[in-house]
Each structure stands twice: as structure tokens, then as C-alpha cells.
Design a protein around this motif. Sequence first.
Motif, PDB file in Angstrom:
ATOM      1  N   LEU A  72      34.372  14.670  68.626  1.00  0.00           N
ATOM      2  CA  LEU A  72      35.934  14.768  69.068  1.00  0.00           C
ATOM      3  C   LEU A  72      36.698  14.137  67.996  1.00  0.00           C
ATOM      4  CD1 LEU A  72      35.334  12.781  72.604  1.00  0.00           C
ATOM      5  CD2 LEU A  72      35.757  15.226  72.361  1.00  0.00           C
ATOM      6  N   LEU A  73      36.469  13.318  67.246  1.00  0.00           N
ATOM      7  CA  LEU A  73      37.098  12.947  66.165  1.00  0.00           C
ATOM      8  C   LEU A  73      37.379  14.209  65.211  1.00  0.00           C
ATOM      9  CD1 LEU A  73      38.548  10.989  64.237  1.00  0.00           C
ATOM     10  CD2 LEU A  73      36.380  10.451  63.350  1.00  0.00           C
ATOM     11  N   GLY A  74      36.268  15.088  64.971  1.00  0.00           N
ATOM     12  CA  GLY A  74      36.468  16.111  64.107  1.00  0.00           C
ATOM     13  C   GLY A  74      37.484  17.199  64.622  1.00  0.00           C
ATOM     14  N   ALA A  75      37.512  17.263  66.021  1.00  0.00           N
ATOM     15  CA  ALA A  75      38.052  18.340  66.602  1.00  0.00           C
ATOM     16  C   ALA A  75      39.659  17.840  66.727  1.00  0.00           C
ATOM     17  CB  ALA A  75      37.646  18.462  67.981  1.00  0.00           C
ATOM     18  N   ARG A  76      40.169  16.624  66.806  1.00  0.00           N
ATOM     19  CA  ARG A  76      41.248  16.360  66.862  1.00  0.00           C
ATOM     20  C   ARG A  76      41.895  16.282  65.389  1.00  0.00           C
ATOM     21  NH1 ARG A  76      43.631  11.213  69.956  1.00  0.00           N
ATOM     22  NH2 ARG A  76      45.509  12.302  69.458  1.00  0.00           N
ATOM     23  N   HIS A  92      43.843  10.076  59.458  1.00  0.00           N
ATOM     24  CA  HIS A  92      43.322   9.320  58.013  1.00  0.00           C
ATOM     25  C   HIS A  92      41.961   9.335  58.190  1.00  0.00           C
ATOM     26  CE1 HIS A  92      44.090   7.339  54.455  1.00  0.00           C
ATOM     27  NE2 HIS A  92      43.510   6.129  54.962  1.00  0.00           N
ATOM     28  N   ARG A  93      41.405   8.867  59.491  1.00  0.00           N
ATOM     29  CA  ARG A  93      39.963   8.693  59.419  1.00  0.00           C
ATOM     30  C   ARG A  93      39.208  10.061  58.987  1.00  0.00           C
ATOM     31  NH1 ARG A  93      38.387   6.301  64.841  1.00  0.00           N
ATOM     32  NH2 ARG A  93      36.412   6.819  64.138  1.00  0.00           N
ATOM     33  N   GLY A  94      39.690  11.008  59.572  1.00  0.00           N
ATOM     34  CA  GLY A  94      39.004  12.153  59.332  1.00  0.00           C
ATOM     35  C   GLY A  94      39.106  12.818  57.908  1.00  0.00           C
ATOM     36  N   GLN A 132      36.251  13.547  54.994  1.00  0.00           N
ATOM     37  CA  GLN A 132      36.135  14.854  54.405  1.00  0.00           C
ATOM     38  C   GLN A 132      36.031  14.619  52.833  1.00  0.00           C
ATOM     39  OE1 GLN A 132      35.772  17.782  55.392  1.00  0.00           O
ATOM     40  NE2 GLN A 132      35.978  17.326  57.707  1.00  0.00           N
ATOM     41  N   VAL A 133      37.046  13.715  52.218  1.00  0.00           N
ATOM     42  CA  VAL A 133      37.293  13.329  50.921  1.00  0.00           C
ATOM     43  C   VAL A 133      36.062  12.772  50.254  1.00  0.00           C
ATOM     44  CG1 VAL A 133      38.521  12.261  49.033  1.00  0.00           C
ATOM     45  CG2 VAL A 133      39.507  13.695  50.887  1.00  0.00           C
ATOM     46  N   ARG A 134      35.227  12.012  51.254  1.00  0.00           N
ATOM     47  CA  ARG A 134      34.089  10.979  50.558  1.00  0.00           C
ATOM     48  C   ARG A 134      32.982  11.891  50.385  1.00  0.00           C
ATOM     49  NH1 ARG A 134      33.040   8.657  55.344  1.00  0.00           N
ATOM     50  NH2 ARG A 134      34.896   7.120  55.034  1.00  0.00           N
TER      51      ARG A 134
END
Length: 400
Positions: A193-197, A228-230, A234-236
Motif C-alpha cells: 500500500l505504501l508503494g502504491a501511494r 518521503h518514506r517511499g 528507493q534511494v537506499r
Amino acid sequence: MQRSRCPGGPGPAGKGAELGRRAGPVLGAGTLPGPAVRRTPGKRRLPGAARDGEAARKRPRKRKKAGGLRAAAGELPAGPDEPRQAGQRPDTGTGTAPGPGGRGEPPPRPGPLSMPADGAAEPAEERGEPAGLSRRQRRNRQKRLRQQEPSAAPDGERGSGPGPPEPPGPAEAPPEPRSGRAAALRARMEERLLGARFRYLNQQLYTGSSRDAARLFRDDPAAFHLYHRGFERQVRRWPERPVQRIVRYLRRRPASLVVADFGCGDCTLAASVKNQVHCFDLVPLSPRVTVCDMAKVPLAAEAVDVAVFCLALMGTNLQEILAEANRVLKPGGTLLVAEVASRFEDTRAFLRAMTQLGFKTVSKDLSSSYFYVLEFTKTGPARPGPAPGLRLRPCLYKRR
């Protein structure tokens, strides 16, 4: 004239004897002679075949092993003339050995429907078995009955064989919920869900203007935290974070330089250097952040020495945002741009467009497949008019 009765003579008796010798051996004493039968040469009579004038006889079949057991149980007679005694063998008339290791039939295995413990055989009718079953059929029948006993017997009475009934087992407790598995499943669903949002918000930021982005996060501040969490996730995955490259650059420069960080996020740059850093973003993740539109920052003209865009060139109004960076930079000031490599359609066209905005290219690092780092210096104010080569692809993340 009196006929001769000598064997072999011309009389009828002699002819009968001669025919008897041709037909077969002379019958023994006490047997009744049958009619003489002439055998046809070259044809062999099969065993059990009928002679002329006689009914066909069946071939005697071998007696099954179960016959001895039925005779021992008193079901069958021992012979055609007289009944056998219990345990008597049909061929010799002697009894079988009662114990194991003898030459007689071995005792049957104990079971719920086998003979009693004293060794005396029960008749088949008393055991509830149909007569005429072989040993294998009886064993299979007992096996089926044993399998049907637990389901047919009432609770607490499992089986009717010798021995006390088995005590009922303890009631099975309901299985406990697997908290670890449920937690892992919940975490996986939350991540999806986090990835979709995040993909939705990212698309809104790159396909709209900076004013639209400011309005979006002003109405829903929690959406920026989710974005910001998503972004951090991604950058990690990258081998190097571009902000660390800019931190190393500033540490080699004088600490007296004033820096403006456009799209600062959690203020990692300001916390890593000794320089004075003005932090601007759409939502404050830190007390240092000043909330504003990136095209209109609350700074005076020619107020900073270094302007930084670290993965922050979002929106469709790039020319307005970069013109605002030119406005707040001092003459000869430095502009640092770190952006995703796949966003650049034509790097040369982008650099030519930057000259129209009053910047000169100092260096470009295109070695990384994840992001490019470009360094510009301010040569003058931005010239009016469109900059055709100033295009960047929207950074849209695919569903994985």
C-alpha cells in the motif's frame, strides 16, 4: 455240435477275450466290465474325457489350504465316507502340531474376531462369518471390520477385542493464531500500500507544477511523510546517495559560503556541513525547514553563494524554478544539480538551455548509472523567452 469255451478259440468267448486285449488291460477282480471300446490310432484321450457311452467327468481340483482350517473348525467332514476329528490332517489322519514350529498349520494371528485364547476353534456361524471363506477372504474381512470399528463404536468403546477399551484422548485445543506469520503478512500488505501511494504521489509531483505540489501537501501533510518514506526506501537501494557527493564538495570549500538547499527533505545536508544552509521544502520535516513554493523562495536577490537541487527538480515549470535559483545566487555563485540519470532525454540540449538561463557548465559527472551530478556557475541574469532543451522526463516508478 458243442462250442468250445477255451480262451482264444473260435467261439464267442474267444472273440470277446481277443477284443478285450485289443481295447485295454484286463479289469481287476471285483470290477464290472464295461463295453469294449476300440481306440482310434493317433488320437490321445485327455484325462477326464468321456468314453463312448459314458458321461464326462470333472477333473478333481486341488484342495485349498483353507479346507484344513475349516475341517479343524468342524465345518467340513474329513473325507467322503466318515467325518474327521478336530485337528486331523486330511492326507495322513494325524493331528497338527498345536504349537509354533510344528508341521501343521500355524495358529491364526490374534485379532478381534479370531478364535478364543484357549485354542478351541469357533464355528464360522458363531463368529458371524459366512461359511466357505478362504483364509485370505477371512483375513480381509477381519481387516475391514477392524477399520470400521472406531467409527461405528460409541465414544469410549473403541474395538470389541480382548483387553480394556482405550481411554478417550484429551480434547484437541483450537490452533493458536500464528502471530509471526500474521505480522509478516500485515507488514507486506502495508509495504504494498505504501508503494502504491508513493507511486501516485510521485506521479502528481512530476506531472504537475510546483504550485500544484505545494497545494497538495498543504491540504494533506501526512501525504508528504508517506512520500518521503517511499523516497528513502528507493534511494537506499543505490550504491551511493547523491547528497553525500554534495556534502563532500562543500567540505572542500570554505565554511563561510552560504548555501540554499531547494527541496531539502530532512535537512541531511545542513546537518552534515558547517556552512549556513537555508532549507526550503513543501512540508517541514525538521525545524530548519522553511515551507514555500520552490519557484518563490523567501530570500533576497543575490543572497547565497551556492544553490543546491538534490533530486528536487520536480514539476513542469523547471524554467521558473531555475530562474529563481539564478535570482538568489550571487554573481559567480555555484549551482549544483544532482538528478536521476534516466530523466535526461538529451544532456547536451539540457546544458545549452542552462546557458540561456544565465549559467555556464563547469563540470559534469555522468559516471553513475543512477544519477548525474552537474556543476554550473552564474554568468548573469536569466534571459527571457522559452528554453526548448530544458526538458526532463518524469521519474515514474513501475510497479514491482
